[in-house]
Design a protein around this motif. Structure first.
Motif, PDB file in Angstrom:
ATOM      1  N   GLY A   1      34.069  19.598  18.055  1.00 41.65           N
ATOM      2  CA  GLY A   1      33.436  18.782  17.025  1.00 41.65           C
ATOM      3  C   GLY A   1      34.096  18.921  15.672  1.00 41.65           C
ATOM      4  N   VAL A   2      34.499  20.148  15.323  1.00 40.96           N
ATOM      5  CA  VAL A   2      35.119  20.369  14.013  1.00 40.96           C
ATOM      6  C   VAL A   2      36.505  19.739  13.960  1.00 40.96           C
ATOM      7  N   ILE A   3      37.282  19.868  15.037  1.00 46.74           N
ATOM      8  CA  ILE A   3      38.595  19.205  15.072  1.00 46.74           C
ATOM      9  C   ILE A   3      38.426  17.706  14.823  1.00 46.74           C
ATOM     10  N   ALA A   4      37.447  17.118  15.502  1.00 44.04           N
ATOM     11  CA  ALA A   4      37.243  15.674  15.388  1.00 44.04           C
ATOM     12  C   ALA A   4      36.818  15.267  13.985  1.00 44.04           C
ATOM     13  N   THR A   5      35.805  15.942  13.444  1.00 42.17           N
ATOM     14  CA  THR A   5      35.263  15.507  12.154  1.00 42.17           C
ATOM     15  C   THR A   5      36.234  15.765  11.011  1.00 42.17           C
ATOM     16  N   LEU A   6      36.970  16.870  11.051  1.00 42.91           N
ATOM     17  CA  LEU A   6      37.904  17.142   9.960  1.00 42.91           C
ATOM     18  C   LEU A   6      39.150  16.270  10.056  1.00 42.91           C
ATOM     19  N   SER A   7      39.540  15.924  11.261  1.00 46.10           N
ATOM     20  CA  SER A   7      40.613  14.938  11.410  1.00 46.10           C
ATOM     21  C   SER A   7      40.181  13.618  10.792  1.00 46.10           C
ATOM     22  N   LEU A   8      38.922  13.254  11.052  1.00 46.09           N
ATOM     23  CA  LEU A   8      38.350  12.033  10.491  1.00 46.09           C
ATOM     24  C   LEU A   8      38.303  12.093   8.964  1.00 46.09           C
ATOM     25  N   VAL A   9      37.824  13.213   8.441  1.00 43.47           N
ATOM     26  CA  VAL A   9      37.607  13.332   6.999  1.00 43.47           C
ATOM     27  C   VAL A   9      38.914  13.323   6.215  1.00 43.47           C
ATOM     28  N   VAL A  10      39.949  13.990   6.726  1.00 45.07           N
ATOM     29  CA  VAL A  10      41.204  14.048   5.976  1.00 45.07           C
ATOM     30  C   VAL A  10      41.845  12.666   5.913  1.00 45.07           C
ATOM     31  N   VAL A  11      41.775  11.908   6.997  1.00 47.45           N
ATOM     32  CA  VAL A  11      42.331  10.555   6.989  1.00 47.45           C
ATOM     33  C   VAL A  11      41.493   9.647   6.096  1.00 47.45           C
ATOM     34  N   LEU A  12      40.178   9.826   6.127  1.00 49.67           N
ATOM     35  CA  LEU A  12      39.286   9.038   5.278  1.00 49.67           C
ATOM     36  C   LEU A  12      39.614   9.240   3.799  1.00 49.67           C
ATOM     37  N   GLY A  13      39.819  10.496   3.398  1.00 48.68           N
ATOM     38  CA  GLY A  13      40.165  10.771   2.006  1.00 48.68           C
ATOM     39  C   GLY A  13      41.487  10.138   1.603  1.00 48.68           C
ATOM     40  N   TRP A  14      42.476  10.220   2.501  1.00 42.41           N
ATOM     41  CA  TRP A  14      43.770   9.602   2.214  1.00 42.41           C
ATOM     42  C   TRP A  14      43.626   8.088   2.056  1.00 42.41           C
ATOM     43  N   GLN A  15      42.858   7.480   2.961  1.00 43.40           N
ATOM     44  CA  GLN A  15      42.721   6.033   2.914  1.00 43.40           C
ATOM     45  C   GLN A  15      42.006   5.569   1.646  1.00 43.40           C
ATOM     46  N   VAL A  16      40.981   6.304   1.207  1.00 40.60           N
ATOM     47  CA  VAL A  16      40.283   5.938  -0.027  1.00 40.60           C
ATOM     48  C   VAL A  16      41.245   5.965  -1.210  1.00 40.60           C
ATOM     49  N   TYR A  17      41.999   7.050  -1.356  1.00 42.52           N
ATOM     50  CA  TYR A  17      42.905   7.180  -2.500  1.00 42.52           C
ATOM     51  C   TYR A  17      44.050   6.183  -2.409  1.00 42.52           C
ATOM     52  N   ASP A  18      44.624   6.020  -1.216  1.00 54.41           N
ATOM     53  CA  ASP A  18      45.770   5.132  -1.055  1.00 54.41           C
ATOM     54  C   ASP A  18      45.374   3.671  -1.270  1.00 54.41           C
ATOM     55  N   ILE A  19      44.224   3.266  -0.726  1.00 51.28           N
ATOM     56  CA  ILE A  19      43.765   1.886  -0.913  1.00 51.28           C
ATOM     57  C   ILE A  19      43.425   1.622  -2.376  1.00 51.28           C
ATOM     58  N   ALA A  20      42.812   2.626  -3.038  1.00 46.79           N
ATOM     59  CA  ALA A  20      42.502   2.458  -4.459  1.00 46.79           C
ATOM     60  C   ALA A  20      43.775   2.254  -5.276  1.00 46.79           C
ATOM     61  N   ARG A  21      44.840   2.957  -4.919  1.00 48.58           N
ATOM     62  CA  ARG A  21      46.100   2.857  -5.654  1.00 48.58           C
ATOM     63  C   ARG A  21      46.858   1.582  -5.319  1.00 48.58           C
ATOM     64  N   SER A  22      46.936   1.260  -4.015  1.00 52.61           N
ATOM     65  CA  SER A  22      47.786   0.144  -3.587  1.00 52.61           C
ATOM     66  C   SER A  22      47.050  -1.195  -3.575  1.00 52.61           C
TER      67      SER A  22
END
Length: 427
Positions: free
Chosen positions: A33-54
């Motif tokens: 469960g932790v592998i899954a959720t943290l994989s999800l969370v790290v990509v989510l954070g990247w996408q929020v910042y990258d989409i906000a910038r680009s």
């Protein structure tokens, strides 16, 4: 003693928690469960910042503030539902509550994967799914945390907590690193893998044998039970000090939220580098957890907890000054190791200083403090970064965590006076 932790007649009870079948199921379920959720969370954070910038054309500081909003939308449901989650964990089958929470996270991962695949991502959608993830977490945490002490004898609980931390921390190393690498291969892939791992986790949780229900008076209204839980923590100075120390130290010293800023615009290492930075604290914490699983801490536990929080703040401040990727990774490893010492001591003492009938509610309040320190810490970091820049925000937060540690050492002498893990309540 529960059926699941009975030893054979005339044979000594095993000393390691992995000797118990139900704890092994619990351990693997948590790991997946932790592998899954943290994989999800790290990509989510990247996408929020990258989409906000680009996509939205935001400046670095404005995009960093969006990361703060991401933390807030995850915290809002946690703040509203925490008291209810604690009562649910004390009144209902904790296995079913945890499995249902994992199912909600499967929906979140599936929705993010589909939106990424179809190029339908937007900041409102990302924030909405992050809020739903927050709902899942608040019911999952109290149910799983209060279930664990029922799977092993009381004297094995400190070692079980350390072993449980191994699952958490090493999965926290793999999750972000794997998430970053899978995203670089194909953006939807980390979400697809997360759905599969969460399905495995939910299945294993349901295979755990039923445990003895806590001695909760079901005639007492749930609102009164919430009040009882709050009153219990408020009047126990040790529990109040331990929980609030984590709340304020991590609230100020959290660096995780701003890692996408460092990865994209300061250290220039992209999503793969972000995955490694998110994994580095877990690597340090996992090494410490592995050590404690075989050589658990036994003496002067309170003082060591306070010192560890101080080291955590110092490593955070130094990370803010670093512009070398290797140095930054090393500081994050130290930060995670120090945090693990604090988590191990606090978790052990909180569990052993709480009667079983209260564990769900106390775990939910402790989870609220952790979530407040993490998610509200992300909001604080986003605001501070908008005002001071990412470097200034991290340095300011680390210094604040050190100051909080000094204040709490004097305001709550019960913390530094905690010598051993002797349980206050016998089952």
């Amino acid at each position: 003693m529960e059926e699941s932790i009975e030893a054979g007649v005339g044979s000594p009870e095993p000393r390691h928690p992995l000797a118990y079948r139900d704890y092994r199921l619990f351990w693997v379920a948590r790991f997946c469960g932790v592998i899954a959720t943290l994989s999800l969370v790290v990509v989510l954070g990247w996408q929020v910042y990258d989409i906000a910038r680009s996509d939205y054309g935001m400046s670095r500081r404005a995009a960093a503030f969006q990361l703060g909003i991401l933390g807030f939308v995850q915290f809002a449901p946690l703040f509203l539902l925490t008291p209810i989650a604690g009562v649910v964990a004390d009144r209902y089958d904790r296995r079913k509550v945890a499995a249902l929470s994992v199912g909600i996270d499967m929906l979140v991962a599936g929705g993010l994967g589909l939106a990424t695949w179809t190029d339908a991502l937007s900041l409102p959608l990302l924030f909405a799914l992050a809020a739903l993830h927050g709902v899942a977490r608040i019911f999952f945490g109290p149910a799983m945390n209060s279930l664990a002490p029922n799977l092993v004898p009381a004297k094995v609980i400190p070692r079980a907590i350390a072993t449980n931390s191994i699952a958490w921390q090493f999965a926290s190393v793999l999750g972000p690193a794997v998430g970053g690498m899978l995203f670089a291969v194909f953006p939807s892939l980390p979400y697809i893998v997360a759905v599969g791992l969460l399905a495995v986790s939910a299945t294993l949780i349901t295979l755990i044998k039923p445990v003895r229900k806590p001695d909760v008076d079901l005639k007492v209204h749930p609102i009164q039970q919430i009040r009882d839980g709050l009153r219990f923590v408020w009047h126990d100075r040790f529990l109040l000090g331990a929980i609030s120390l984590d709340l304020f130290a991590v609230l100020l010293g959290g660096v995780t939220a701003l890692l996408p800023v460092f990865a994209r615009d300061i250290l220039m290492v992209g999503p793969v580098g972000l995955g490694w930075m998110r994994a580095a604290p877990a690597l340090g914490a996992g090494i410490v957890a592995l050590w404690f699983a075989f050589r658990p801490m036994e003496h002067n536990v309170g003082v060591k907890m306070l010192l560890a929080v101080g080291v955590y703040g110092l490593a955070t401040a130094l990370f803010g000054f670093s512009h070398l990727f290797v140095v930054s990774l090393a500081l994050l490893v130290v930060l995670g190791a120090a945090d693990m010492v604090s988590v191990f001591v606090r978790s052990s003492l909180v569990q052993l200083n709480t009667p079983d009938a209260m564990r769900g509610r106390v775990s939910s309040l402790s989870g609220l403090a952790i979530s407040a320190s993490n998610e509200l810490g992300e909001l604080q970091s986003g605001i501070a970064a908008a005002l001071l820049g990412a470097t200034g925000a991290v340095v300011f937060g680390g210094a604040g965590a050190i100051l909080v540690t000094v204040i709490w050492a004097f305001a709550f002498p019960e913390l530094k006076n905690a010598r051993t893990f002797a349980p206050a309540y016998r089952e």
